[in-house]
Design an enzyme around this catalytic site. Structure first.
Site, PDB file in Angstrom:
ATOM      1  N   ASP A  96      37.274  44.069  41.294  1.00 41.29           N
ATOM      2  CA  ASP A  96      37.276  43.758  39.857  1.00 41.29           C
ATOM      3  C   ASP A  96      36.688  42.374  39.590  1.00 41.29           C
ATOM      4  O   ASP A  96      36.606  41.520  40.483  1.00 41.29           O
ATOM      5  CB  ASP A  96      38.697  43.841  39.297  1.00 41.29           C
ATOM      6  CG  ASP A  96      39.652  42.821  39.911  1.00 41.29           C
ATOM      7  OD1 ASP A  96      39.641  42.687  41.161  1.00 41.29           O
ATOM      8  OD2 ASP A  96      40.375  42.152  39.172  1.00 41.29           O
ATOM      9  N   GLU A 139      42.593  41.972  41.141  1.00 43.42           N
ATOM     10  CA  GLU A 139      42.888  40.629  41.660  1.00 43.42           C
ATOM     11  C   GLU A 139      42.914  39.628  40.521  1.00 43.42           C
ATOM     12  O   GLU A 139      43.709  38.693  40.513  1.00 43.42           O
ATOM     13  CB  GLU A 139      41.842  40.221  42.713  1.00 43.42           C
ATOM     14  CG  GLU A 139      42.188  38.955  43.485  1.00 43.42           C
ATOM     15  CD  GLU A 139      41.730  37.660  42.838  1.00 43.42           C
ATOM     16  OE1 GLU A 139      42.217  36.601  43.255  1.00 43.42           O
ATOM     17  OE2 GLU A 139      40.912  37.689  41.898  1.00 43.42           O
TER      18      GLU A 139
HETATM   19 ZN   LIG Z   1      38.099  36.307  43.003  1.00 43.53          ZN
END
Ligand SMILES: [Zn+2]
Length: 371
Positions: free
Chosen positions: A66, A121
């Site tokens: 992501d 994340e």
């Molecule tokens: Zn990162």
């Protein structure tokens, strides 16, 4: 190999994948990694886990699919690739995949490599937490985030997210001498919390200091009403010489003192989330292997970095209690900026460094007789 490596990176960058919308990029990765020889699966929440090679030790290369939201159109200019995620962290992720696919072909390499591409994340760290609860096991791990090709990130600070609510009696704003103002009181308390930590100037470096930042305040009802409830959010960063519990205890003492000095204010503090600080031992085999690989590939000594941010490495390193570092191509100052780009030669050099590092870890493991 370098054409193929650049193609993999530009393909990943061509798929927009803000946190929570990793479906397309994960489907692409499953196919791509299968073609490269990985045994690939997608777990219950969408992390892509590819294994390649067999034997001991197991080396985990973990990256995230992501990015933060906001499209930067993909463009290649001379030696640079511009796009959202070029450094944070599709550059490191693509480099790890290419390195793992290549190293298992070396006859002297006898280890198993797992490349885990996790989701979210940049948001909740749900991806890496799921890897841990799923029981993923490894001997060593490298987290793929931009450190710069010559640097190794060995430490990150911890984080406490604190929510504080202050309540008071309310009245008409034309009679402020009769009532306590919840907005003013909350700010007063915030200043006491902030000033309770040793000043930044006294710490060896910002990495070693406890810092606090007031990130959000909600309060006040109408122009004629004295504010009677204020909610504030405080982001506290914790260096490795403390635990988050120690800092929370000290902060609660400050709040309790404030409460007893201000009986007309009701204060309620809630810890919304914590991440423990993390620093790997400088003498660990993974730091040693990575340092000597950087020296071999780039002909320069490696620099060890301690960062004031908080990474998924903290969660993984603490939970698995294994040697782990963060390493990857790219300048982390470009993370989340409009100018995000990676230098192609640096990206390609990092593939060599990842490969050398894995080879060294495999050799060291064999010499230590663990096989
Ligand atoms: Zn990162």
């Amino acid at each position: 190999m370098s054409d193929q490596a650049v193609r993999l990176l530009t393909n990943l960058l061509g798929i927009y994948s803000p946190s929570g919308k990793e479906e397309d990029i994960s489907n692409f990765l499953v196919k791509e990694m299968e073609t490269l020889g990985f045994r690939v699966r997608k777990d219950a929440i969408g992390n892509v886990i590819g294994e390649i090679g067999k034997g001991e030790p197991t080396i985990l290369l973990c990256g995230h699919m992501d990015t933060v939201a906001g499209i930067i159109p993909l463009r290649v200019e001379k030696n640079k690739i511009y796009s959202r995620g070029a450094v944070d962290a599709k550059g490191p992720l693509a480099a790890m995949i290419m390195a793992a696919a290549a190293i298992v072909k070396e006859p002297t390499f006898h280890a198993k490599v797992i490349v885990a591409s996790v989701v979210e994340e940049e948001a909740t760290s749900r991806g890496v937490k799921h890897l841990i609860s799923d029981g993923l096991w490894t001997d060593y791990a490298i987290f793929g985030e931009p450190s710069g090709v010559e640097n190794i990130t060995i430490g990150y600070k911890g984080q406490i997210q604190l929510k504080v609510i202050c309540k008071t009696e309310t009245g008409h704003s034309s009679t402020p001498w009769l009532y306590e103002n919840a907005l003013e009181k909350a700010y007063e308390l915030w200043m006491q919390i902030k000033n309770s930590y040793p000043p930044l100037e006294k710490a060896e470096s910002p990495f070693n200091a406890i810092t606090a930042c007031l990130t959000k305040v909600n309060g006040g009802r109408a122009t004629s009403v004295i504010p009677f409830e204020t909610e504030m959010y405080i982001d506290i960063r914790v260096p490795p010489q403390f635990t988050t519990a120690q800092v929370i205890d000290e902060t609660r003492k400050v709040i309790a003192q404030y409460q007893s000095a201000n009986p007309k204010v009701t204060v309620k503090a809630t810890v919304e989330d914590t991440v423990e600080p993390f620093e790997v031992n400088k003498t660990s085999p993974i730091v040693h292997s990575l340092s000597s690989s950087i020296r071999k590939v780039l002909n320069k000594p490696a620099t060890l970095l301690r960062k004031t941010g908080t990474g998924d490495m903290n969660i993984l390193g603490r939970a698995m209690n294994i040697p782990i570092v963060t390493y990857g191509p790219g300048d982390s100052h470009l993370d989340h900026t409009k100018d995000e780009h990676i230098i192609i030669s640096e990206y390609l050099a990092s593939i060599q460094v990842y490969k050398e590092t894995m080879l060294k870890l495999s050799e060291m493991h064999e010499k230590s007789g663990k096989q």
